[in-house]
Design a protein around this motif. Structure first.
Motif, PDB file in Angstrom:
ATOM      1  N   LYS A  25    -102.663 -60.156  25.900  1.00  0.00           N
ATOM      2  CA  LYS A  25    -102.820 -59.823  27.673  1.00  0.00           C
ATOM      3  C   LYS A  25    -104.656 -59.722  27.671  1.00  0.00           C
ATOM      4  O   LYS A  25    -105.198 -60.176  29.027  1.00  0.00           O
ATOM      5  CB  LYS A  25    -102.437 -59.445  28.626  1.00  0.00           C
ATOM      6  N   HIS A  26    -105.021 -58.540  26.890  1.00  0.00           N
ATOM      7  CA  HIS A  26    -106.123 -58.573  27.431  1.00  0.00           C
ATOM      8  C   HIS A  26    -107.434 -59.211  26.636  1.00  0.00           C
ATOM      9  O   HIS A  26    -108.231 -58.527  27.247  1.00  0.00           O
ATOM     10  CB  HIS A  26    -106.163 -56.701  27.114  1.00  0.00           C
ATOM     11  N   TYR A  29    -109.732 -60.719  29.265  1.00  0.00           N
ATOM     12  CA  TYR A  29    -110.723 -59.211  29.537  1.00  0.00           C
ATOM     13  C   TYR A  29    -111.665 -59.319  28.794  1.00  0.00           C
ATOM     14  O   TYR A  29    -112.077 -58.996  27.757  1.00  0.00           O
ATOM     15  CB  TYR A  29    -110.113 -58.062  29.665  1.00  0.00           C
ATOM     16  N   GLN A  31    -116.734 -58.131  29.319  1.00  0.00           N
ATOM     17  CA  GLN A  31    -117.679 -57.056  30.258  1.00  0.00           C
ATOM     18  C   GLN A  31    -118.684 -57.286  30.433  1.00  0.00           C
ATOM     19  O   GLN A  31    -119.720 -58.860  29.405  1.00  0.00           O
ATOM     20  CB  GLN A  31    -117.843 -55.553  29.451  1.00  0.00           C
ATOM     21  N   THR A  45    -115.369 -54.708  33.709  1.00  0.00           N
ATOM     22  CA  THR A  45    -114.700 -55.169  32.746  1.00  0.00           C
ATOM     23  C   THR A  45    -114.249 -56.737  34.424  1.00  0.00           C
ATOM     24  O   THR A  45    -113.641 -55.943  35.442  1.00  0.00           O
ATOM     25  CB  THR A  45    -113.273 -54.283  32.639  1.00  0.00           C
ATOM     26  N   ILE A  80    -122.190 -60.620  29.303  1.00  0.00           N
ATOM     27  CA  ILE A  80    -121.492 -60.490  28.537  1.00  0.00           C
ATOM     28  C   ILE A  80    -120.683 -60.111  27.220  1.00  0.00           C
ATOM     29  O   ILE A  80    -121.322 -60.416  26.248  1.00  0.00           O
ATOM     30  CB  ILE A  80    -120.233 -62.338  28.780  1.00  0.00           C
ATOM     31  N   CYS A  81    -120.249 -59.358  27.004  1.00  0.00           N
ATOM     32  CA  CYS A  81    -119.618 -59.049  25.998  1.00  0.00           C
ATOM     33  C   CYS A  81    -117.795 -59.059  25.787  1.00  0.00           C
ATOM     34  O   CYS A  81    -117.644 -58.843  26.613  1.00  0.00           O
ATOM     35  CB  CYS A  81    -120.138 -57.898  25.281  1.00  0.00           C
ATOM     36  N   TYR A  83    -115.149 -58.687  23.229  1.00  0.00           N
ATOM     37  CA  TYR A  83    -114.702 -58.619  21.708  1.00  0.00           C
ATOM     38  C   TYR A  83    -112.938 -58.685  21.671  1.00  0.00           C
ATOM     39  O   TYR A  83    -112.133 -58.127  22.739  1.00  0.00           O
ATOM     40  CB  TYR A  83    -114.564 -57.268  21.654  1.00  0.00           C
ATOM     41  N   THR A  85    -109.567 -58.171  20.589  1.00  0.00           N
ATOM     42  CA  THR A  85    -109.410 -57.165  18.813  1.00  0.00           C
ATOM     43  C   THR A  85    -108.540 -57.141  17.962  1.00  0.00           C
ATOM     44  O   THR A  85    -108.472 -56.693  17.398  1.00  0.00           O
ATOM     45  CB  THR A  85    -108.680 -55.681  20.255  1.00  0.00           C
ATOM     46  N   TRP A  88    -110.738 -59.819  15.431  1.00  0.00           N
ATOM     47  CA  TRP A  88    -111.850 -58.872  15.743  1.00  0.00           C
ATOM     48  C   TRP A  88    -113.708 -59.900  15.662  1.00  0.00           C
ATOM     49  O   TRP A  88    -114.536 -59.905  14.814  1.00  0.00           O
ATOM     50  CB  TRP A  88    -112.432 -58.053  13.754  1.00  0.00           C
ATOM     51  N   GLN A  90    -116.785 -60.488  18.163  1.00  0.00           N
ATOM     52  CA  GLN A  90    -117.268 -60.611  19.370  1.00  0.00           C
ATOM     53  C   GLN A  90    -118.271 -61.725  19.697  1.00  0.00           C
ATOM     54  O   GLN A  90    -118.579 -62.055  18.635  1.00  0.00           O
ATOM     55  CB  GLN A  90    -118.047 -59.094  19.436  1.00  0.00           C
ATOM     56  N   ARG A  92    -121.493 -62.292  22.161  1.00  0.00           N
ATOM     57  CA  ARG A  92    -122.736 -61.884  23.212  1.00  0.00           C
ATOM     58  C   ARG A  92    -122.920 -63.122  24.024  1.00  0.00           C
ATOM     59  O   ARG A  92    -123.573 -63.847  23.521  1.00  0.00           O
ATOM     60  CB  ARG A  92    -123.520 -60.429  23.084  1.00  0.00           C
ATOM     61  N   ASP A 169    -124.335 -64.972  20.863  1.00  0.00           N
ATOM     62  CA  ASP A 169    -124.532 -63.995  19.992  1.00  0.00           C
ATOM     63  C   ASP A 169    -123.452 -64.171  19.142  1.00  0.00           C
ATOM     64  O   ASP A 169    -122.430 -63.006  20.066  1.00  0.00           O
ATOM     65  CB  ASP A 169    -125.209 -62.451  20.308  1.00  0.00           C
ATOM     66  N   ARG A 178    -123.098 -63.513  11.625  1.00  0.00           N
ATOM     67  CA  ARG A 178    -123.413 -63.470  12.579  1.00  0.00           C
ATOM     68  C   ARG A 178    -124.051 -64.828  12.707  1.00  0.00           C
ATOM     69  O   ARG A 178    -124.780 -65.717  11.935  1.00  0.00           O
ATOM     70  CB  ARG A 178    -123.916 -61.526  13.059  1.00  0.00           C
TER      71      ARG A 178
END
Lengths: 200, 200
Positions: A25-26, A29, A31, A45, A80-81, A83, A85, A88, A90, A92, A169, A178
């Motif tokens: 669900k998240h 979401y 940041q 968030t 925006i960041c 991530y 979960t 893994w 990310q 930015r 990023d 990266r």
């Protein structure tokens, strides 16, 4: 080193991450960091509400009475960041945010806001009829009887934020890769994205 | 409305959230927003490395060569956004960040940094011997033979960040409660935290 393309090369990476984390669900979401009126960073968030049609611009819904609106009017840039979960990864995503409210002079943008409103659940729409977010709670029992007609358009408090990315990023913690994506305009004023592998 | 206490009243809420989400590896991951050298917001995921002993200051490890060090030297304020995906709680923690590196004139702080180094896994310590983060990757095969003696103290790139909170915004999406904690000094120069219930 880098490669240049007209379409956003990170968008497919983001769509893949959304897909591979969609059981959570998240996963929608993220940041959103802005600059507070006091000059300090501000971070909260928010929910990803999809890309603007045929573009790489990111849509977010918010309440016009929330502090971020004032912050964005003062400094329109945000990062925006995001991530993921499970995979893994990310992202930015840095760019400029446009605030679209009912006063927007552009009728196409007002339409876009209306469309965003109707894409919300009834429960989400009701939130915009509640008391002002972030201010002291006055009465314990705010009337829960507020209701919204499903066919009625956006209420005044409903705002659409549209972030236009110009730097992304991307970090993959599984492969330890990266990538940095940068949006530039060529001398001929053409837009293009360049990408480069950087150290994680 | 509010209540005032000398100990940080939000710390127990945060410890409870850490406990109830501890089955998730990512429960110690939070987003740290700073202000970039270009004046735009900057936001990234970092790992919570515990509270400083007997305090409510938050510890984070980072590489001195990373961009956030330069950013924090320019503007020492940051806001953490920490969302707990199982308990649906969000902590927004605003405060000033101190960067503790090997040049720190305070021997107690250098000791604190040393302690932080030895608390790291060998795998984490090795990262600080790798190439500079965020700069273009030069050679595909960076020598993996780098090794670190378990008894050797912190390498030069290892930095300890210590965030001293002065404002905490707590949101519980299950109970729909939101609390704002503010750190102030009384006229008698005593420190105290006040808290107030605000609209979500």
């Amino acid at each position: 080193m880098g490669t240049a393309t007209a379409t956003a090369p990170w968008k497919q990476l983001l769509l893949n991450a959304l897909e591979s984390n969609s059981h959570l669900k998240h996963s929608s979401y993220l940041q959103l960091a802005t600059i507070g009126s006091n000059g300090r960073p501000s971070n909260r968030t928010v929910v990803f509400r999809g890309f603007e049609e045929n573009s790489d611009k990111i849509q977010i819904h918010t309440d016009r009475r929330s502090r971020k609106i004032e912050e964005l009017r003062h400094c329109p840039f945000a990062e925006i960041c995001w991530y993921f979960t499970d995979s893994w990864e990310q992202f930015r995503i840095n760019g400029r945010v446009e605030v679209i409210d009912e006063m927007n002079p552009d009728s196409l943008k007002r339409e876009q806001r209306e469309k965003a409103w109707f894409s919300c659940s009834m429960r989400s729409r009701l939130q915009y009829l509640g008391p002002s977010p972030g201010v002291p709670r006055l009465n314990e029992d705010f009337p829960a009887e507020a209701s919204v007609d499903p066919s009625t358009g956006p209420v005044g408090a409903f705002c659409l934020l549209v972030l236009e990315p110009d730097q992304v990023d991307y970090l993959n913690l599984k492969s330890n890769q990266r990538l940095e994506f940068t949006f530039t305009r060529t001398a001929g004023k053409e837009k293009c994205w360049t990408s480069e592998r950087i150290n994680p």
